[in-house]
Write a protein that holds these residues in place. Structure first.
Motif, mmCIF file in Angstrom:
data_model
loop_
_atom_site.group_PDB
_atom_site.id
_atom_site.type_symbol
_atom_site.label_atom_id
_atom_site.label_comp_id
_atom_site.label_asym_id
_atom_site.label_seq_id
_atom_site.Cartn_x
_atom_site.Cartn_y
_atom_site.Cartn_z
ATOM 1 N N ALA A 319 75.767 54.775 2.381
ATOM 2 C CA ALA A 319 75.483 56.060 1.742
ATOM 3 C C ALA A 319 73.984 56.262 1.559
ATOM 4 C CB ALA A 319 76.184 56.143 0.388
ATOM 5 N N PRO A 320 73.488 57.466 1.826
ATOM 6 C CA PRO A 320 72.090 57.751 1.492
ATOM 7 C C PRO A 320 71.905 57.741 -0.019
ATOM 8 C CG PRO A 320 73.217 59.750 2.188
ATOM 9 C CD PRO A 320 74.155 58.610 2.442
ATOM 10 N N ASP A 321 70.678 57.562 -0.457
ATOM 11 C CA ASP A 321 70.393 57.514 -1.892
ATOM 12 C C ASP A 321 70.924 58.762 -2.592
ATOM 13 O OD1 ASP A 321 69.132 55.117 -1.541
ATOM 14 O OD2 ASP A 321 67.096 55.946 -1.555
ATOM 15 N N GLY A 322 71.650 58.546 -3.690
ATOM 16 C CA GLY A 322 72.107 59.660 -4.514
ATOM 17 C C GLY A 322 73.379 60.340 -4.056
ATOM 18 N N LEU A 323 74.015 59.841 -2.971
ATOM 19 C CA LEU A 323 75.215 60.528 -2.489
ATOM 20 C C LEU A 323 76.296 60.578 -3.558
ATOM 21 C CD1 LEU A 323 76.798 61.881 -0.188
ATOM 22 C CD2 LEU A 323 77.606 59.601 0.473
ATOM 23 N N LEU A 324 76.584 59.442 -4.208
ATOM 24 C CA LEU A 324 77.640 59.416 -5.216
ATOM 25 C C LEU A 324 77.284 60.288 -6.420
ATOM 26 C CD1 LEU A 324 80.425 58.198 -5.695
ATOM 27 C CD2 LEU A 324 79.318 56.245 -6.795
ATOM 28 N N GLY A 459 85.531 68.104 4.877
ATOM 29 C CA GLY A 459 85.732 69.409 5.483
ATOM 30 C C GLY A 459 84.753 70.467 5.036
ATOM 31 N N VAL A 460 83.788 70.113 4.210
ATOM 32 C CA VAL A 460 82.776 71.057 3.739
ATOM 33 C C VAL A 460 81.629 71.102 4.739
ATOM 34 C CG1 VAL A 460 81.063 71.503 1.927
ATOM 35 C CG2 VAL A 460 83.382 70.797 1.321
ATOM 36 N N VAL A 461 81.137 72.318 5.018
ATOM 37 C CA VAL A 461 80.020 72.484 5.949
ATOM 38 C C VAL A 461 78.736 71.999 5.270
ATOM 39 C CG1 VAL A 461 78.638 74.119 7.269
ATOM 40 C CG2 VAL A 461 81.125 74.405 7.131
ATOM 41 N N ALA A 462 78.149 70.923 5.806
ATOM 42 C CA ALA A 462 76.902 70.396 5.269
ATOM 43 C C ALA A 462 75.695 71.159 5.795
ATOM 44 C CB ALA A 462 76.757 68.914 5.627
ATOM 45 N N TRP A 463 75.829 71.702 7.005
ATOM 46 C CA TRP A 463 74.725 72.441 7.629
ATOM 47 C C TRP A 463 75.296 73.304 8.733
ATOM 48 C CZ3 TRP A 463 73.007 72.910 12.591
ATOM 49 C CH2 TRP A 463 71.745 73.489 12.789
ATOM 50 N N ALA A 464 74.714 74.502 8.922
ATOM 51 C CA ALA A 464 75.086 75.384 10.026
ATOM 52 C C ALA A 464 73.855 76.158 10.457
ATOM 53 C CB ALA A 464 76.204 76.342 9.614
ATOM 54 N N GLY A 465 73.720 76.384 11.740
ATOM 55 C CA GLY A 465 72.564 77.127 12.236
ATOM 56 C C GLY A 465 72.469 77.029 13.740
ATOM 57 N N VAL A 472 69.277 69.286 12.425
ATOM 58 C CA VAL A 472 70.541 68.567 12.276
ATOM 59 C C VAL A 472 70.284 67.130 11.832
ATOM 60 C CG1 VAL A 472 72.633 67.795 13.441
ATOM 61 C CG2 VAL A 472 71.682 70.035 13.977
ATOM 62 N N ARG A 473 69.246 66.508 12.361
ATOM 63 C CA ARG A 473 68.918 65.136 11.939
ATOM 64 C C ARG A 473 68.597 65.082 10.452
ATOM 65 N NH1 ARG A 473 66.275 64.947 17.092
ATOM 66 N NH2 ARG A 473 67.329 63.439 18.460
ATOM 67 N N ARG A 474 67.843 66.064 9.975
ATOM 68 C CA ARG A 474 67.503 66.084 8.544
ATOM 69 C C ARG A 474 68.754 66.242 7.697
ATOM 70 N NH1 ARG A 474 63.062 69.204 10.476
ATOM 71 N NH2 ARG A 474 64.177 71.142 10.005
ATOM 72 N N ALA A 475 69.651 67.137 8.105
ATOM 73 C CA ALA A 475 70.890 67.342 7.348
ATOM 74 C C ALA A 475 71.762 66.089 7.401
ATOM 75 C CB ALA A 475 71.654 68.540 7.905
ATOM 76 N N ALA A 476 71.835 65.452 8.559
ATOM 77 C CA ALA A 476 72.658 64.248 8.697
ATOM 78 C C ALA A 476 72.104 63.122 7.826
ATOM 79 C CB ALA A 476 72.710 63.816 10.156
ATOM 80 N N ALA A 477 70.790 63.008 7.753
ATOM 81 C CA ALA A 477 70.191 61.956 6.928
ATOM 82 C C ALA A 477 70.457 62.185 5.458
ATOM 83 C CB ALA A 477 68.683 61.915 7.194
ATOM 84 N N GLU A 478 70.585 63.445 5.060
ATOM 85 C CA GLU A 478 70.848 63.761 3.646
ATOM 86 C C GLU A 478 72.263 63.369 3.243
ATOM 87 O OE1 GLU A 478 70.846 67.616 0.602
ATOM 88 O OE2 GLU A 478 70.191 67.836 2.692
ATOM 89 N N TRP A 479 73.229 63.525 4.145
ATOM 90 C CA TRP A 479 74.630 63.317 3.785
ATOM 91 C C TRP A 479 75.249 62.055 4.358
ATOM 92 C CZ3 TRP A 479 76.347 65.848 -0.141
ATOM 93 C CH2 TRP A 479 75.778 67.085 -0.462
ATOM 94 N N PHE A 480 74.646 61.501 5.409
ATOM 95 C CA PHE A 480 75.260 60.346 6.056
ATOM 96 C C PHE A 480 74.304 59.159 6.169
ATOM 97 C CE2 PHE A 480 77.248 64.205 7.702
ATOM 98 C CZ PHE A 480 78.576 63.947 7.427
#
Length: 480
Positions: A319-324, A459-465, A472-480
Motif C-alpha cells: 500500500a502507498p503511504d496513507g492508503l488505509l 470499482g471506484v474510478v481513481a482517475w479518468a482522462g 496515469v502513473r501519478r494516479a497509480a502511485a497514489e492508489w497502488f
C-alpha cells in the motif's frame, strides 16, 4: 497469528473476509452465535433489500448468479424504488442516465441467502470461521492486537469489528460513538392475525405512526412514536403488541398468536472515526440508525468493499503511504448522510400537523420526475462520489460497466480484486500496469468522453482522462 481477525460473521464481516481472502491474507472470523441459521435471517423476518450498489458489488466479484439463485430469483427483477417515510415512489418516474453495461437493479433477498453465499465464498478463499465464540475484549500491543474470548486469546496484526450496533470491539477499543436519541419504538413480528383484511397491504402511514404488512404472510412491522420507551431490554408480549398495533393502525384487529417478535428504535449513532490504531470498524459497529429505507445492510457492504482492498494492500506491504487512512474520510461522510436520511424520514412520519405538512410537501416532490429520481439515487447508492481531487465527472464515482469491442466487461476484469486500467486508445498505457493493476485495451462502446480510466479494486474510478502515461502513473502511485 492471523493477519486479520474479524469479529462478527454477518454479511459485512463475511464480505470483508472474502475480500481479504481473495488477496491472500490469513483471516479468522469469530462469531458469537453457534448456529448460522435463524428464523430472523430467513424469510419473511430476514427479508432485506439490496440496492443497486450492493448488487453491483456482488456482480463485480462473480457472486451475483449465486446470490440470485439463493434468493430464489432467476434474473434481476424490474426496477423497484421503494419508499420515503412510507410514501411510495413510482419506478416510471426515475430518470437514470444511460451508462454502458448491464442495468443493475436492487433485489429483495434475505440475510440467510446473503450470508450463505458470502460464507461459502470466504471458506473457498481460505478464511476460517469459528462460531460460538463470544468476544469479551480487545487489547492493542505494539504491532499486534489480541482479541479475547473468555480465557482464549486470538492475536492478529489487525482486527475489524463487524459485531453490530452493540459492538464489543468498538467499546473495548475506546471508539467514541455519538448521535441522536430515539423518537420511536419499532416492532417486527410474525403472527397469526384475526381479520387481517382490516390491515392494508404495504406501507401505511397513520396519524399515530406507520405499519407495514407484506401480502400473503403474518409478517407485520410497526413504528410507534413513544420516544423509544420500549426497547430490546424487554421481550414484547402479545398483549403489548396487540395494543400498539390497534393504536397505530386505528383498527380493532386481534393477534391470535405471536410466533416471533422483536423491537428496535431509530437511535442514530456513529463512531467519530472508523480506525483506532490497528482496530477498525465496519457496518453497524460503525453506525446505527432506523431501518427506514433499508439502508443499513447496504451501507455496511459498502464499508466492506471500500476497506477490504485497502487493508489487504496494507497487510501485504504494497500500500502507498496513507492508503488505509482514506477509509474513514471516504466512508464516514456516506454513513453520516444515511443517518440524516433516516432522521428525515422519522421527522416526516412523526404524528402531528407539522409532519403532516411535510408529508404533503414530500408527496408533491415525489410527484415530479426530478424528486423521484433524487430519492432513488440516494437509496440506490448511485449518488455516492468520493472527493479524489480530480474534476473529471467519472472520478470518485462507481465505474460504469464498460464493455470493450471484444466483449470483455469491466465487471469481468474486477473479479480478481485487482485494480484495472482501461485504455480506450492505441495502447500507449500498457507499460503503466503491473501485477497490481490489470491492463485492458480496446475501443469501448461508450467511453463517456475518457481516453483511459483507472479503476480501484472496489470499482471506484481513481482517475479518468486522456491516455497520458505520466498522469496515469501519478494516479497509480497514489492508489497502488
Amino acid at each position: 497469528m492471523h493477519d486479520v481477525v474479524i469479529v462478527g460473521a454477518g454479511p459485512v464481516g463475511l464480505f470483508l473476509a472474502g475480500e481479504l481472502g481473495l488477496a491472500g491474507c490469513s483471516v479468522l472470523v469469530l462469531e458469537r452465535d453457534a448456529d448460522a441459521s435463524s428464523p430472523w435471517k430467513a424469510m419473511p423476518l430476514g427479508m432485506r433489500g439490496l440496492n443497486a450498489g450492493s448488487v453491483e458489488a456482488f456482480y463485480r466479484r462473480g457472486m451475483l448468479p449465486s446470490l440470485l439463485d439463493a434468493s430464489g430469483l432467476g434474473e434481476l427483477p424490474p426496477r423497484s424504488v421503494s419508499h420515503f417515510a412510507g410514501l411510495m415512489l413510482d419506478p416510471a418516474d426515475v430518470a437514470v442516465d444511460e451508462r454502458p453495461g448491464p442495468a443493475l437493479e436492487g433485489i429483495m433477498t434475505s440475510l440467510e441467502a446473503v450470508g450463505s453465499v458470502l460464507a461459502e465464498r470466504a471458506v473457498e478463499l481460505g478464511v476460517e470461521i469459528r462460531r460460538g465464540v463470544t468476544v469479551t475484549g480487545v487489547v492493542q500491543a505494539g504491532d499486534r492486537v489480541v482479541v479475547r474470548a473468555g480465557d482464549d486469546e486470538y492475536p492478529a496484526r489487525w482486527v475489524v469489528g463487524c459485531d453490530g450496533g452493540r459492538s464489543t470491539v468498538r467499546a473495548a477499543a475506546g471508539f467514541a460513538f455519538t448521535g441522536t436519541e430515539p423518537q420511536l419504538t419499532g416492532y417486527l413480528m410474525l403472527a397469526t392475525i384475526a381479520e387481517k383484511e382490516k390491515l392494508s397491504p404495504g406501507f401505511t402511514l397513520t396519524p399515530t405512526g406507520m405499519y407495514i404488512r407484506p401480502p400473503g404472510n403474518g409478517y407485520v412491522g410497526l413504528m410507534d412514536f413513544d420516544g423509544g420507551a420500549f426497547d430490546r431490554s424487554r421481550p414484547p408480549s402479545r398483549d403489548h403488541l396487540q395494543a400498539v398495533l390497534r393504536r397505530v393502525s386505528g383498527t380493532g384487529v386481534t393477534l391470535s398468536e405471536v410466533h416471533l417478535a422483536s423491537s428496535f428504535t431509530d437511535r442514530a449513532m456513529q463512531a467519530t472515526t472508523y480506525r483506532r490504531g490497528r482496530v477498525l470498524l465496519a457496518g453497524d459497529a460503525a453506525h446505527i440508525h432506523s431501518p427506514l429505507g433499508g439502508q443499513g445492510l447496504n451501507l455496511g457492504l459498502g464499508d466492506a468493499m471500500n476497506l477490504g482492498w485497502k487493508l489487504a494492500a496494507t497487510v501485504r506491504g504494497t500500500a502507498p503511504d496513507g492508503l488505509l487512512d482514506t477509509y474513514t474520510p471516504e466512508r464516514h461522510p456516506v454513513g453520516a448522510r444515511v443517518l440524516d436520511w433516516s432522521r428525515a424520514q422519522v421527522a416526516v412520519m412523526r404524528p402531528g400537523p407539522h409532519a403532516a405538512a411535510l408529508q404533503a410537501l414530500i408527496r408533491d416532490l415525489l410527484g415530479t420526475r426530478d424528486g423521484t429520481t433524487y430519492v432513488y439515487e440516494r437509496t440506490a447508492g448511485t449518488s455516492i462520489r468520493y472527493d479524489l481531487g480530480q474534476d473529471h465527472p467519472l472520478a470518485g464515482r462507481t465505474a460504469p460497466d464498460f464493455r470493450l469491442v471484444d466483449g470483455t466487461r469491466l465487471g469481468d476484469l474486477l473479479q480478481a480484486g485487482r485494480g484495472v486500467l482501461l485504455d480506450f486508445g492505441p495502447g500507449r498505457l500498457r507499460g503503466v500496469a503491473d501485477d497490481r493493476i490489470r491492463y485492458a485495451t480496446g475501443t469501448a462502446g461508450d467511453g463517456l468522453g475518457a481516453g483511459a480510466v483507472l479503476v480501484r479494486p472496489d470499482g471506484v474510478v481513481a482517475w479518468a482522462g486522456e491516455d497520458d502515461p505520466d498522469a496515469v502513473r501519478r494516479a497509480a502511485a497514489e492508489w497502488f
